[in-house]
Design an enzyme around this catalytic site. Sequence first.
Site, PDB file in Angstrom:
ATOM      1  N   GLY A  69       0.793  -1.220   0.000  1.00 27.49           N
ATOM      2  CA  GLY A  69       0.000   0.000   0.000  1.00 27.49           C
ATOM      3  C   GLY A  69       0.824   1.267   0.000  1.00 27.49           C
ATOM      4  O   GLY A  69       0.427   2.280  -0.596  1.00 27.49           O
ATOM      5  N   ASN A 149      -7.802   3.486   8.626  1.00 26.19           N
ATOM      6  CA  ASN A 149      -7.094   2.378   9.275  1.00 26.19           C
ATOM      7  C   ASN A 149      -7.128   2.452  10.797  1.00 26.19           C
ATOM      8  O   ASN A 149      -6.961   1.435  11.473  1.00 26.19           O
ATOM      9  CB  ASN A 149      -5.641   2.326   8.789  1.00 26.19           C
ATOM     10  CG  ASN A 149      -4.938   3.660   8.899  1.00 26.19           C
ATOM     11  OD1 ASN A 149      -5.355   4.630   8.274  1.00 26.19           O
ATOM     12  ND2 ASN A 149      -3.866   3.727   9.665  1.00 26.19           N
ATOM     13  N   GLN A 177      -7.409  -1.161   3.732  1.00 26.25           N
ATOM     14  CA  GLN A 177      -8.193  -1.716   4.838  1.00 26.25           C
ATOM     15  C   GLN A 177      -9.462  -2.431   4.379  1.00 26.25           C
ATOM     16  O   GLN A 177     -10.025  -3.239   5.120  1.00 26.25           O
ATOM     17  CB  GLN A 177      -8.566  -0.612   5.826  1.00 26.25           C
ATOM     18  CG  GLN A 177      -7.404  -0.028   6.596  1.00 26.25           C
ATOM     19  CD  GLN A 177      -6.777  -1.021   7.571  1.00 26.25           C
ATOM     20  OE1 GLN A 177      -7.467  -1.818   8.202  1.00 26.25           O
ATOM     21  NE2 GLN A 177      -5.459  -0.975   7.691  1.00 26.25           N
ATOM     22  N   SER A 195      -2.965  -4.130  -0.286  1.00 27.16           N
ATOM     23  CA  SER A 195      -1.767  -4.756   0.264  1.00 27.16           C
ATOM     24  C   SER A 195      -2.133  -6.137   0.796  1.00 27.16           C
ATOM     25  O   SER A 195      -3.033  -6.269   1.630  1.00 27.16           O
ATOM     26  CB  SER A 195      -1.183  -3.887   1.380  1.00 27.16           C
ATOM     27  OG  SER A 195       0.108  -4.295   1.740  1.00 27.16           O
ATOM     28  N   ALA A 196      -1.419  -7.172   0.353  1.00 27.32           N
ATOM     29  CA  ALA A 196      -1.817  -8.550   0.629  1.00 27.32           C
ATOM     30  C   ALA A 196      -1.819  -8.906   2.107  1.00 27.32           C
ATOM     31  O   ALA A 196      -2.647  -9.709   2.548  1.00 27.32           O
ATOM     32  CB  ALA A 196      -0.897  -9.516  -0.126  1.00 27.32           C
ATOM     33  N   HIS A 197      -0.915  -8.330   2.888  1.00 29.03           N
ATOM     34  CA  HIS A 197      -0.814  -8.754   4.284  1.00 29.03           C
ATOM     35  C   HIS A 197      -1.963  -8.251   5.154  1.00 29.03           C
ATOM     36  O   HIS A 197      -2.049  -8.605   6.330  1.00 29.03           O
ATOM     37  CB  HIS A 197       0.527  -8.321   4.887  1.00 29.03           C
ATOM     38  CG  HIS A 197       0.653  -6.871   5.177  1.00 29.03           C
ATOM     39  ND1 HIS A 197       0.574  -6.359   6.449  1.00 29.03           N
ATOM     40  CD2 HIS A 197       0.878  -5.817   4.363  1.00 29.03           C
ATOM     41  CE1 HIS A 197       0.744  -5.048   6.408  1.00 29.03           C
ATOM     42  NE2 HIS A 197       0.927  -4.688   5.159  1.00 29.03           N
ATOM     43  N   THR A 233      12.419  -6.891 -10.388  1.00 28.53           N
ATOM     44  CA  THR A 233      12.066  -8.293 -10.567  1.00 28.53           C
ATOM     45  C   THR A 233      10.778  -8.620  -9.815  1.00 28.53           C
ATOM     46  O   THR A 233      10.651  -8.328  -8.625  1.00 28.53           O
ATOM     47  CB  THR A 233      13.197  -9.202 -10.071  1.00 28.53           C
ATOM     48  OG1 THR A 233      14.399  -8.876 -10.768  1.00 28.53           O
ATOM     49  CG2 THR A 233      12.859 -10.670 -10.293  1.00 28.53           C
ATOM     50  N   CYS A 320       2.596   1.968  10.994  1.00 32.02           N
ATOM     51  CA  CYS A 320       3.656   2.670  10.277  1.00 32.02           C
ATOM     52  C   CYS A 320       4.148   3.885  11.042  1.00 32.02           C
ATOM     53  O   CYS A 320       5.106   4.536  10.642  1.00 32.02           O
ATOM     54  CB  CYS A 320       3.162   3.084   8.899  1.00 32.02           C
ATOM     55  SG  CYS A 320       2.722   1.667   7.860  1.00 32.02           S
TER      56      CYS A 320
END
Length: 375
Positions: A69, A149, A177, A195-197, A233, A320
């Site tokens: 994110g 959030n 979120q 964001s995947a997590h 990559t 964060c």
Amino acid sequence: MIYLDNASTTPLDSGVLEKMMPYLTASFANPDSQHGAGREAALAVLNARDTLSKIIGCKSENLYFVSGGTEAGNWAVKGACAAQSDAGRHLVVSAIEHPALIESALDLRKFGYEVTFVNPDADGVIQPSAVADALRGDTAMCAVMHANNETGVIQPVEEIGAICKKAGVFYYCDCVQTAGVLPFPVGHCDALGLSAHKFYGPKGVGAIYISPTAKINRLISGGKQERGLRAGTTFVAGAVGCAAALECAVKSAAENNAAVSALRSSFEDNVLREIDGVHVNGAGARLPAHSNLSFDGCDGENILFLLDMKGIAVSTGSACSAGAVKQSHVLKAMGLSDSRIRSAVRFTFGKYNTFEEVDEVVAELKSAVAKIRRC
């Protein structure tokens, strides 16, 4: 450990890890390599992109893999402004955005941009009329998140998107979120990030949707990955995990949302009944997981410490911003008093939590608050 910090990160789902493992072990090749092993990795990325795009509701060529994110937000703010620098050097950003958006906007001040931060109302909602009033003829982009959030308050992004579209202003919607919880507002914005997590996927990977009609420059230069717009990559296992996690989250969204909401309701009902001087921060429509509470006569950091000593993980704001003892910019923007901001603690529930854990947390929280108030 009782984990009630799911807004910061969620545990990796075992089924997601299982799907990632081949690309962390045997199928490790670079997806940009021309040999067979590289093509195998490239196919995995292609399939992951297709899966994500179908869930989000966009074409796969308009979806790009990023590190999460924070990168998505940086790309949206800086890339949109760079592409439209001739049209204007003004940004409109909600005052409750994630630090990734706020700091990106502040960075652009060094290059001659002006930033208007729009405050929410007392309930934590960014009113569309306030966004409309902030827009100018030289506004290059606007950022208002799907849901906050810290408080979980859901924002009226459809109306805000319509206002920006009418004004011809690039609109970015941070969906970090809400991914896997609410439908994506893909038809109401020029870009959105996830964001995947945050939905039981791996850390270090996410995605950004960019409308085919949006004007935006790349943020990271280098190779020709991601159609030349995002060098580096590709994290193959991460892309596979991101798609698998979102697919799982969306399939079970109704069931999970109901279960998590019931946990949150039980928690808040018990806390408000058992502990005096507690205030819920953020009203109206909230995400089912979030409970942001203030405790009269307490310091949130002290509550966090005492609960941590009992093996209970909670938060006092955005992860964060951890390590920096400062007021929540979200609660401050809502106009809450300094004492209420200092005493705030965020509890966020997830699919692995139980009612037994809720009862234990309420008991330990009651003890912690009483101990702090006696001092």
